[in-house]
Design an enzyme around this catalytic site. Structure first.
Site, PDB file in Angstrom:
ATOM      1  N   SER A 247       0.801  -1.228   0.000  1.00  0.00           N
ATOM      2  CA  SER A 247       0.000   0.000   0.000  1.00  0.00           C
ATOM      3  C   SER A 247       0.832   1.275   0.000  1.00  0.00           C
ATOM      4  O   SER A 247       0.302   2.356   0.252  1.00  0.00           O
ATOM      5  CB  SER A 247      -0.912   0.004   1.236  1.00  0.00           C
ATOM      6  OG  SER A 247      -0.144  -0.103   2.433  1.00  0.00           O
ATOM      7  N   GLY A 248       2.131   1.169  -0.276  1.00  0.00           N
ATOM      8  CA  GLY A 248       2.981   2.354  -0.317  1.00  0.00           C
ATOM      9  C   GLY A 248       2.772   3.173  -1.577  1.00  0.00           C
ATOM     10  O   GLY A 248       1.766   3.032  -2.287  1.00  0.00           O
TER      11      GLY A 248
ATOM     12  N   ALA B 241       4.236   3.142  -4.564  1.00  0.00           N
ATOM     13  CA  ALA B 241       4.150   2.392  -5.823  1.00  0.00           C
ATOM     14  C   ALA B 241       2.815   1.672  -5.943  1.00  0.00           C
ATOM     15  O   ALA B 241       2.157   1.730  -6.987  1.00  0.00           O
ATOM     16  CB  ALA B 241       5.307   1.401  -5.918  1.00  0.00           C
TER      17      ALA B 241
ATOM     18  N   ALA C  54      10.066   7.297   4.792  1.00  0.00           N
ATOM     19  CA  ALA C  54      11.015   8.146   4.056  1.00  0.00           C
ATOM     20  C   ALA C  54      11.053   9.540   4.669  1.00  0.00           C
ATOM     21  O   ALA C  54      10.018  10.183   4.815  1.00  0.00           O
ATOM     22  CB  ALA C  54      10.617   8.218   2.588  1.00  0.00           C
ATOM     23  N   GLN C  55      12.235  10.011   5.015  1.00  0.00           N
ATOM     24  CA  GLN C  55      12.366  11.313   5.662  1.00  0.00           C
ATOM     25  C   GLN C  55      12.581  12.444   4.664  1.00  0.00           C
ATOM     26  O   GLN C  55      11.925  13.484   4.720  1.00  0.00           O
ATOM     27  CB  GLN C  55      13.540  11.294   6.654  1.00  0.00           C
ATOM     28  CG  GLN C  55      13.320  10.460   7.896  1.00  0.00           C
ATOM     29  CD  GLN C  55      14.535  10.501   8.829  1.00  0.00           C
ATOM     30  OE1 GLN C  55      15.580  11.060   8.492  1.00  0.00           O
ATOM     31  NE2 GLN C  55      14.399   9.896   9.987  1.00  0.00           N
TER      32      GLN C  55
ATOM     33  N   GLU D 158      20.046  17.858  -1.912  1.00  0.00           N
ATOM     34  CA  GLU D 158      20.520  16.679  -1.196  1.00  0.00           C
ATOM     35  C   GLU D 158      21.796  16.178  -1.850  1.00  0.00           C
ATOM     36  O   GLU D 158      22.176  16.625  -2.948  1.00  0.00           O
ATOM     37  CB  GLU D 158      19.449  15.585  -1.164  1.00  0.00           C
ATOM     38  CG  GLU D 158      18.271  15.934  -0.263  1.00  0.00           C
ATOM     39  CD  GLU D 158      17.354  14.758   0.011  1.00  0.00           C
ATOM     40  OE1 GLU D 158      17.628  13.657  -0.504  1.00  0.00           O
ATOM     41  OE2 GLU D 158      16.364  14.936   0.748  1.00  0.00           O
TER      42      GLU D 158
ATOM     43  N   HIS E 246      22.945   3.289   4.381  1.00  0.00           N
ATOM     44  CA  HIS E 246      22.913   4.739   4.600  1.00  0.00           C
ATOM     45  C   HIS E 246      24.084   5.116   5.498  1.00  0.00           C
ATOM     46  O   HIS E 246      24.346   4.459   6.507  1.00  0.00           O
ATOM     47  CB  HIS E 246      21.594   5.146   5.253  1.00  0.00           C
ATOM     48  CG  HIS E 246      21.280   6.590   5.079  1.00  0.00           C
ATOM     49  ND1 HIS E 246      21.913   7.571   5.812  1.00  0.00           N
ATOM     50  CD2 HIS E 246      20.426   7.233   4.246  1.00  0.00           C
ATOM     51  CE1 HIS E 246      21.449   8.750   5.441  1.00  0.00           C
ATOM     52  NE2 HIS E 246      20.546   8.580   4.495  1.00  0.00           N
TER      53      HIS E 246
ATOM     54  N   ARG F 202      26.190   7.980  -1.864  1.00  0.00           N
ATOM     55  CA  ARG F 202      26.006   7.323  -0.571  1.00  0.00           C
ATOM     56  C   ARG F 202      26.974   6.177  -0.315  1.00  0.00           C
ATOM     57  O   ARG F 202      27.446   6.001   0.804  1.00  0.00           O
ATOM     58  CB  ARG F 202      24.577   6.778  -0.463  1.00  0.00           C
ATOM     59  CG  ARG F 202      23.568   7.801  -0.011  1.00  0.00           C
ATOM     60  CD  ARG F 202      22.212   7.146   0.166  1.00  0.00           C
ATOM     61  NE  ARG F 202      21.206   8.150   0.482  1.00  0.00           N
ATOM     62  CZ  ARG F 202      19.911   7.909   0.506  1.00  0.00           C
ATOM     63  NH1 ARG F 202      19.468   6.704   0.201  1.00  0.00           N
ATOM     64  NH2 ARG F 202      19.050   8.858   0.809  1.00  0.00           N
TER      65      ARG F 202
ATOM     66  N   HIS G  20      19.821   0.090   4.301  1.00  0.00           N
ATOM     67  CA  HIS G  20      18.814   1.113   4.051  1.00  0.00           C
ATOM     68  C   HIS G  20      17.873   0.804   2.893  1.00  0.00           C
ATOM     69  O   HIS G  20      16.664   0.952   3.028  1.00  0.00           O
ATOM     70  CB  HIS G  20      19.519   2.440   3.776  1.00  0.00           C
ATOM     71  CG  HIS G  20      18.609   3.605   3.571  1.00  0.00           C
ATOM     72  ND1 HIS G  20      17.704   4.020   4.519  1.00  0.00           N
ATOM     73  CD2 HIS G  20      18.466   4.458   2.500  1.00  0.00           C
ATOM     74  CE1 HIS G  20      17.040   5.082   4.075  1.00  0.00           C
ATOM     75  NE2 HIS G  20      17.474   5.357   2.850  1.00  0.00           N
TER      76      HIS G  20
ATOM     77  N   ARG H 168      21.757   3.964  -5.136  1.00  0.00           N
ATOM     78  CA  ARG H 168      20.629   4.861  -5.373  1.00  0.00           C
ATOM     79  C   ARG H 168      20.961   6.315  -5.043  1.00  0.00           C
ATOM     80  O   ARG H 168      21.542   6.608  -4.009  1.00  0.00           O
ATOM     81  CB  ARG H 168      19.432   4.410  -4.527  1.00  0.00           C
ATOM     82  CG  ARG H 168      18.195   5.274  -4.722  1.00  0.00           C
ATOM     83  CD  ARG H 168      17.007   4.694  -3.979  1.00  0.00           C
ATOM     84  NE  ARG H 168      17.121   4.805  -2.537  1.00  0.00           N
ATOM     85  CZ  ARG H 168      16.799   5.893  -1.831  1.00  0.00           C
ATOM     86  NH1 ARG H 168      16.394   6.989  -2.456  1.00  0.00           N
ATOM     87  NH2 ARG H 168      16.887   5.895  -0.517  1.00  0.00           N
TER      88      ARG H 168
ATOM     89  N   LEU I  87      10.884   7.402  -3.867  1.00  0.00           N
ATOM     90  CA  LEU I  87       9.462   7.725  -3.955  1.00  0.00           C
ATOM     91  C   LEU I  87       9.069   8.057  -5.394  1.00  0.00           C
ATOM     92  O   LEU I  87       7.979   7.687  -5.857  1.00  0.00           O
ATOM     93  CB  LEU I  87       9.125   8.887  -3.031  1.00  0.00           C
ATOM     94  CG  LEU I  87       9.282   8.619  -1.524  1.00  0.00           C
ATOM     95  CD1 LEU I  87       9.065   9.900  -0.724  1.00  0.00           C
ATOM     96  CD2 LEU I  87       8.319   7.533  -1.055  1.00  0.00           C
TER      97      LEU I  87
END
Length: 617
Positions: free
Chosen positions: A80-81, A83, A116-117, A192, A311, A357, A420, A455, A461
């Site tokens: 249910s996220g 995607a 997700a922050q 970012e 991460h 990262r 992560h 990534r 997202l």
């Protein structure tokens, strides 16, 4: 090195053969047999497979007309996220396709996307920013260590802004997310790490939460979308070369069912970073690689599973789960320092804290090994920024820190890398199609080729949004999608197969047996996580990967048997975790080339791949 790799490949082939033999054996008198349920149709010689279902517990069949029910003329979405919700909403609203959204939690917001922050990539339309589809594509390729599929990169870079506007900004039947805005009312965009321009939409430091809230609310109120909570998807139903649905287990009742679909099934249940002992994913039975495990058990292709992203900056607190300190902190100027206060990030890359990262994570890991007397040696420092601004920009993080005696504006925060994100997954094309007709994947569950070996921040997202919607477009608008719909409907109408089983497994087990099985599942999950962290972690060795494969083979065998005896949330979770872990270890062992998040060093007496010592500091 070559001999170890050949040993690992032979072991992997052996495991596959062993699993196939196990699935194709059937003994109704054995309580511990994993079976392929086969029933030959009098009208056809097609073979009906329910991979990995428990045959120990009694069950009953519902009437055969379930197969011909109009209920089955629908799309099944697992997860249910972002995607899953995007796929469901576009299918229902744009193409008027009924959708059943299956998810394991009590509410649809209980998903990976919720955690997700940082934010979601949009587009900075200020000409002075230099942002463009080409600029974003370059940043994605750079972060992905040269391993990205340019088709996926171009798709997300070019389609992304329109999908964000359609699904998150315009409201109506979709979502209207209240992202942060500047004083003039324009959307606020932040920078970012590894981005060439400020292009990130955000809502303080809990962007995933606000997006998930609004997009799941839109899905919940849509008349063509049926929300089905507390539903574990345990296996894929396939007939030869086509997916006809999934087997499920209700967490609350123990009821086992089969859900059929003529429109296809979308795997969108997130990644597998939760199979590591130290992870930024929430603790418990979360992010255990269910989609990868479902695919592996059904013989569906997976790819790039060795690229598990760590991460660089999770908060280190002894005897506590790791807590993510978002990439946005470094985007806003946070500095990595050692215990003496020295900024060390530019020791390993000219871009320092804003390097990709995987590079920053290994730099933090390497610096942490230099500690003396067991003292922690790596800290994140943003104390030079204004306190009021920091607390307003990162309220969730500050709230968490305050409970532990820290303040963003006053303290250097002890950090350590943690598992992560899954860059690989179930292999798909640009429409989310897998190697099995009628089965699709999107979001972190899928390997689209977008991320390559590592990534780029805030792509997750956006990828879920773009590819979730793309799956719905293929199913609803393409000729191939319509032909597949007709074919699947025909299969369901003509197949003479057991359509449904529905008696709860608990009817044949004593309460103490259920409790013991759950306890053992928790123990096995802890073993999976320890093996993955120690031997398939941030830095890997050939001998460590061989050790991991052997250990995970044994754990998987016991987890499979435990699930057969007592299918529950816990036993299903550890079965998925063991299957996914074994697949990651096998992929890692078969790839000798270090790139991105997959970093292999030769065996030596000087280096140990046991990262537990570092994490315990």
């Amino acid at each position: 090195m070559p001999s170890m790799i050949m040993k690992s490949l032979k072991l992997r082939n052996c495991l596959v053969d062993r699993t196939r033999r196990k699935f194709t054996s059937f003994s109704s008198s054995s309580a511990s047999t994993t079976a392929t349920i086969t029933r030959a149709s009098t009208a056809t010689s097609r073979r009906w497979n329910v991979r990995g279902l428990n045959t120990a517990a009694p069950f009953t069949y519902s009437p055969h007309d379930q197969l011909n029910s109009k209920k089955n003329d629908r799309l099944l979405v697992v997860g249910s996220g972002v995607a899953g919700s995007a796929a469901a909403l576009v299918a229902a609203e744009t193409y008027q396709i009924p959708v059943t959204l299956l998810f394991a939690g009590n509410v649809p917001q209980d998903c990976n996307s919720n955690w997700a922050q940082g934010g979601i990539i949009y587009r900075n339309y200020d000409p002075e920013s230099g942002d463009s589809a080409d600029s974003l594509a370059r940043d994605i390729h750079r972060a992905g260590a040269g391993l990205c599929d340019d088709r996926a990169v171009r798709k997300v870079s070019e389609e992304g802004p329109d999908r964000v506007r359609e699904l998150l900004l315009n409201g109506g039947p979709f979502a209207d997310v209240p992202f942060d805005k500047k004083p003039d009312g324009e959307l606020s965009l932040c920078l970012e790490a590894s981005h060439g321009a400020p292009r990130i939409l955000h809502y303080a430091d809990h962007t995933g939460m606000i997006i998930t809230k609004h997009i799941t609310q839109a899905a919940s109120r849509h008349p063509l979308i049926t929300m089905q909570p507390q539903t574990l998807v345990t296996d894929i139903i396939r007939e030869d070369d086509i997916c006809l649905g999934v087997a499920t287990l209700n967490r609350a009742t123990g009821l086992r069912s089969v859900e059929y679909s003529t429109r296809g099934t979308v795997l969108a249940s997130g990644g597998l970073a939760g199979i590591y002992e130290h992870s930024t994913n929430p603790p418990g039975f979360n992010a255990l690689g269910s989609s990868v495990a479902l695919a592996a058990r059904a013989g569906v292709e997976t790819q790039d599973l060795e690229y598990v992203q760590f991460h660089p900056t999770s908060l280190y607190m002894p005897n506590e789960a790791r807590f993510l300190l978002t990439e946005a902190l470094r985007g806003e100027g946070a500095i990595l320092r050692d215990a003496s206060g020295r900024a060390f990030a530019k020791d390993f890359h000219p871009d320092g804290e804003l390097a990709p990262r995987d590079i920053v994570a290994r730099g933090v890991f390497e610096e942490s090994q230099k500690s003396e007397n067991g003292a922690h040696n790596v800290f994140l420092d943003i104390t030079h920024r204004d306190a009021g601004w920091l607390h307003a920009r990162f309220p969730t993080i500050q709230s968490y820190l305050s409970q532990r005696g820290f303040d963003l504006a006053k303290d250097r925060l002890p950090v350590i890398p943690a598992a992560h994100y899954t860059c690989g997954g179930v292999a798909t094309d640009m429409h989310g199609r897998t190697s099995l007709d009628g089965l699709y994947a999107a979001g972190e569950a899928a390997r689209t080729g977008l991320h390559g070996g590592n990534r780029l921040a805030s792509t997750s997202l956006l990828e879920g949004l773009v590819f979730g919607a793309s799956v719905a477009d293929f199913i609803g608008a393409s000729e191939e999608g319509k032909e597949l719909h007709d074919m699947t409907r025909s299969r369901l109408e003509t197949a003479s197969i057991p359509p449904h089983y529905q008696r709860a497994w608990s009817s044949s087990l004593e309460p103490n047996q259920i409790e013991n099985a759950a306890h053992r599942a928790v123990q096995l999950l802890a073993q999976v996580r320890r093996v993955m962290w120690n031997h398939v972690g941030l830095v890997r060795t050939p001998s460590g990967l061989s050790t991991a494969l052997e250990a995970l083979t044994d754990i998987r065998a016991e987890a499979m048997e435990l699930y057969q005896i007592c299918p529950t949330l816990e036993t299903s979770g550890v079965r998925d975790a063991a299957c996914a872990g074994e697949a990651v270890a096998a992929a890692s062992a078969s790839n000798t080339e270090s790139a991105g998040a997959h970093y292999v060093v030769p065996d030596s007496e000087e280096y140990s791949d046991d990262e537990e010592e570092v994490a315990a500091r």
